[in-house]
Design a protein around this motif. Sequence first.
Motif, PDB file in Angstrom:
ATOM      1  N   LEU A   1       0.865  -1.186   0.000  1.00  0.00           N
ATOM      2  CA  LEU A   1       0.000   0.000   0.000  1.00  0.00           C
ATOM      3  C   LEU A   1       0.899   1.232   0.000  1.00  0.00           C
ATOM      4  O   LEU A   1       1.606   1.482   0.969  1.00  0.00           O
ATOM      5  CB  LEU A   1      -0.876  -0.007   1.247  1.00  0.00           C
ATOM      6  CG  LEU A   1      -1.608  -1.324   1.544  1.00  0.00           C
ATOM      7  CD1 LEU A   1      -2.243  -1.271   2.918  1.00  0.00           C
ATOM      8  CD2 LEU A   1      -2.660  -1.587   0.490  1.00  0.00           C
ATOM      9  N   GLY A   2       0.919   1.971  -1.077  1.00  0.00           N
ATOM     10  CA  GLY A   2       1.771   3.151  -1.180  1.00  0.00           C
ATOM     11  C   GLY A   2       3.188   2.737  -1.494  1.00  0.00           C
ATOM     12  O   GLY A   2       3.398   1.664  -2.049  1.00  0.00           O
TER      13      GLY A   2
ATOM     14  N   ALA B   1       3.180   7.041  -0.775  1.00  0.00           N
ATOM     15  CA  ALA B   1       2.771   8.203  -1.553  1.00  0.00           C
ATOM     16  C   ALA B   1       4.005   9.048  -1.868  1.00  0.00           C
ATOM     17  O   ALA B   1       5.047   8.892  -1.239  1.00  0.00           O
ATOM     18  CB  ALA B   1       1.783   9.029  -0.746  1.00  0.00           C
TER      19      ALA B   1
ATOM     20  N   ALA C   1       8.955   9.607  -3.636  1.00  0.00           N
ATOM     21  CA  ALA C   1       8.153   8.516  -3.096  1.00  0.00           C
ATOM     22  C   ALA C   1       8.748   8.047  -1.780  1.00  0.00           C
ATOM     23  O   ALA C   1       9.960   7.915  -1.667  1.00  0.00           O
ATOM     24  CB  ALA C   1       8.106   7.367  -4.088  1.00  0.00           C
TER      25      ALA C   1
ATOM     26  N   LEU D   1       1.124   6.133   3.391  1.00  0.00           N
ATOM     27  CA  LEU D   1      -0.229   6.589   3.070  1.00  0.00           C
ATOM     28  C   LEU D   1      -0.900   7.087   4.347  1.00  0.00           C
ATOM     29  O   LEU D   1      -0.558   6.655   5.448  1.00  0.00           O
ATOM     30  CB  LEU D   1      -1.059   5.439   2.495  1.00  0.00           C
ATOM     31  CG  LEU D   1      -0.631   4.851   1.155  1.00  0.00           C
ATOM     32  CD1 LEU D   1      -1.676   3.844   0.690  1.00  0.00           C
ATOM     33  CD2 LEU D   1      -0.446   5.938   0.098  1.00  0.00           C
TER      34      LEU D   1
ATOM     35  N   GLU E   1      -5.714  -2.558  -9.658  1.00  0.00           N
ATOM     36  CA  GLU E   1      -4.632  -2.202  -8.750  1.00  0.00           C
ATOM     37  C   GLU E   1      -3.539  -1.603  -9.627  1.00  0.00           C
ATOM     38  O   GLU E   1      -2.936  -2.318 -10.423  1.00  0.00           O
ATOM     39  CB  GLU E   1      -4.110  -3.480  -8.108  1.00  0.00           C
ATOM     40  CG  GLU E   1      -3.944  -3.421  -6.629  1.00  0.00           C
ATOM     41  CD  GLU E   1      -3.460  -4.753  -6.107  1.00  0.00           C
ATOM     42  OE1 GLU E   1      -2.254  -4.973  -6.107  1.00  0.00           O
ATOM     43  OE2 GLU E   1      -4.327  -5.570  -5.734  1.00  0.00           O
TER      44      GLU E   1
ATOM     45  N   LEU F   1      -0.102   0.485 -10.716  1.00  0.00           N
ATOM     46  CA  LEU F   1       1.231   1.026 -10.437  1.00  0.00           C
ATOM     47  C   LEU F   1       1.552   2.020 -11.555  1.00  0.00           C
ATOM     48  O   LEU F   1       1.543   1.662 -12.733  1.00  0.00           O
ATOM     49  CB  LEU F   1       2.289  -0.081 -10.427  1.00  0.00           C
ATOM     50  CG  LEU F   1       3.737   0.418 -10.358  1.00  0.00           C
ATOM     51  CD1 LEU F   1       4.006   1.133  -9.039  1.00  0.00           C
ATOM     52  CD2 LEU F   1       4.726  -0.733 -10.535  1.00  0.00           C
TER      53      LEU F   1
ATOM     54  N   THR G   1      -0.629  12.450  -7.556  1.00  0.00           N
ATOM     55  CA  THR G   1      -0.917  11.028  -7.748  1.00  0.00           C
ATOM     56  C   THR G   1      -2.421  10.798  -7.633  1.00  0.00           C
ATOM     57  O   THR G   1      -3.033  11.205  -6.651  1.00  0.00           O
ATOM     58  CB  THR G   1      -0.191  10.200  -6.665  1.00  0.00           C
ATOM     59  OG1 THR G   1       1.166  10.619  -6.626  1.00  0.00           O
ATOM     60  CG2 THR G   1      -0.274   8.719  -6.961  1.00  0.00           C
TER      61      THR G   1
ATOM     62  N   ARG H   1      -0.611   3.505  -6.875  1.00  0.00           N
ATOM     63  CA  ARG H   1       0.743   3.494  -6.320  1.00  0.00           C
ATOM     64  C   ARG H   1       1.684   4.078  -7.373  1.00  0.00           C
ATOM     65  O   ARG H   1       1.583   3.748  -8.544  1.00  0.00           O
ATOM     66  CB  ARG H   1       1.125   2.047  -6.000  1.00  0.00           C
ATOM     67  CG  ARG H   1       2.501   1.899  -5.427  1.00  0.00           C
ATOM     68  CD  ARG H   1       2.785   0.402  -5.164  1.00  0.00           C
ATOM     69  NE  ARG H   1       4.204   0.175  -5.311  1.00  0.00           N
ATOM     70  CZ  ARG H   1       4.755  -0.891  -5.842  1.00  0.00           C
ATOM     71  NH1 ARG H   1       4.008  -1.865  -6.306  1.00  0.00           N
ATOM     72  NH2 ARG H   1       6.058  -1.001  -5.922  1.00  0.00           N
ATOM     73  N   ARG H   2       2.557   4.977  -6.935  1.00  0.00           N
ATOM     74  CA  ARG H   2       3.376   5.693  -7.914  1.00  0.00           C
ATOM     75  C   ARG H   2       4.862   5.515  -7.643  1.00  0.00           C
ATOM     76  O   ARG H   2       5.312   5.587  -6.504  1.00  0.00           O
ATOM     77  CB  ARG H   2       3.021   7.181  -7.824  1.00  0.00           C
ATOM     78  CG  ARG H   2       3.966   8.107  -8.569  1.00  0.00           C
ATOM     79  CD  ARG H   2       3.355   9.474  -8.578  1.00  0.00           C
ATOM     80  NE  ARG H   2       4.245  10.490  -9.091  1.00  0.00           N
ATOM     81  CZ  ARG H   2       3.932  11.774  -9.155  1.00  0.00           C
ATOM     82  NH1 ARG H   2       2.752  12.177  -8.721  1.00  0.00           N
ATOM     83  NH2 ARG H   2       4.774  12.645  -9.638  1.00  0.00           N
TER      84      ARG H   2
END
Length: 398
Positions: A151-152, A154, A165, A169, A231, A233, A243, A248-249
Motif C-alpha cells: 500500500l503506497g 505516496a 516517493a 499513506l 490495482e 502502479l 498522484t 501506487r506511484r
Amino acid sequence: MRGIEAGNNLLLGVTGGIAAYKSIELARLFRRKGVEVRVVMTEAATRFVGPMSFQAVTGEAVRVRLFDEAHEAAMGHIELARWADHLLVAPASADFLARMAHGFGDDLLSTLCLATSAPVSVAPAMNVNMWEHPATRANMSLLADRGVRVLGPASGDLACGDTGAGRMLEAAEIVSLLMYPRKTGLFAGEKVIVTAGPTREAVDPVRFISNRSSGKMGFALAEAFAEQGAEVLLVSGPVNLDTPAGVRRLDVQSALEMHRAVFDNIRNADIFAGCAAVADYRPENPSDRKLKKNDDQMALSLVKNPDILAEVAALENGPFTLGFAAETQELAENARGKLAAKGVDMIAANLVGENLGFDTEQNALLVLWSDGEQRLPKQPKKGLARALLEIVAEQYQT
Ligand code: CTP
C-alpha cells in the motif's frame, strides 16, 4: 486479496520510522470500523511512539519482545499468528521489509510474518533514496511475488526534507484500501502498470535531453484504471501532477530507470499501458562535470534506449499491452506499423503538433488492434481515458 471486514482480527505491526505516529490513528480508525486490533511493535518503533499510546487506543497490551514470559503465557506467538485474519505492517521500514523478504524471524513481528497464514499487507515509509535503492526494489519484488500487498508509499515532501516517493499513506487511505477493496468495475482486481510523462537523459549534472510530455494522459489513464477497480502502479517520469487516488506511484528520471521500475514489477501485471514519452536516445557518455563552452561546435553522441513497450510485449505469458503512438503525419499507417513492429495488442495513436497531443488538456485518439479500429473524438483527457478503457476491456476479455 480478501479485504478486512468488521469483526475481523487485525494484527498491526509497527516498525521504526517517523510515520509510526500515524499508526495510532490507523488503529483507532480500524477499531471504529469494528475491527479487533492487536499491536506488535519492533524495538525500533518504540523509540518513535510509546506502546502505551497503542494500548490506550486498542484496549489491548502491546507486544514487543519474542520471549516475553508474561505475554507468551497469555497468548503464545504462534497463537497470535493464528488469531490474525490479516497482518498489516505500517509503517514498514526498509530494514523490516528486507528482513521480511528474506524470511528472518529474529524478533516477534518478523516471526509472526513467517508464522501467519493470513493475508499480509505492508505500508512502506522511508526516505526516497532508500525506497528507490536497488536492494529495496529487489526486496519489494520478492514480497510482491509472494502475494504481499503493498500500500503506497505516496509521493511528496518527506520528513527528511527530500521530495519523492516514500511517505506512508494516510491512515484513512489505508483503511479504505483494506476494508473496501473495489470488487466492481471493468478491471476489478486486475494488476495494471502505466508509464507516464517524459524521461530525462542526462548530458551533464545540470543538463538533460527531454520532451514536451506533461504526463496528463498517463495520469488520466492510471486514474481511470483505478476507478474501474484495477490495482494500478504508475511509473512516472518528472511531471508536475498529483498522484491519482488509489494509485501506487514510482517516480523515475531516465529511460533506464523507467525500464528497471517496470521490469521489477512486470511479473504480476495483467495489463501494461506504455503512455510515457520515453526518450529514444540518451547521451552515450554523460559528463560528471558541467560541460564548458570551450568550442564553437560540439557533438553529442547518443545511444538508443531500450524500448520498454516492445520488451514487455515480447515477454512469454506477458501482460496485455497497450502502446501509444505520437505522429505528426500518416497517423493510421504509422500506428499500424508500430502495432506490428512492437508486437503489442493495441495502439492508441494521436496526431501531435499544432496544439494537439503534448501538454494540452484535450486530445483525440485513433485506437487500433489486429482486426479493428475505433476513433475517439477530441475531448478532455480524463473522458478520453475512460472511453479508451472501454475498448481495452473488450479486447482484453477476448
Ligand atoms: N516506448 C517505450 N520505450 C521506448 C520508446 C517508446 O516504451 N524506448 C513506448 C511509448 O511509451 C509508446 C510507444 O512506445 O507507448 C510509441 O512510442 P513513439 O515514441 O511514438 O514511437 P517510437 O517507437 O519511439 O517510434 P518513432 O519515434 O520512430 O516514431
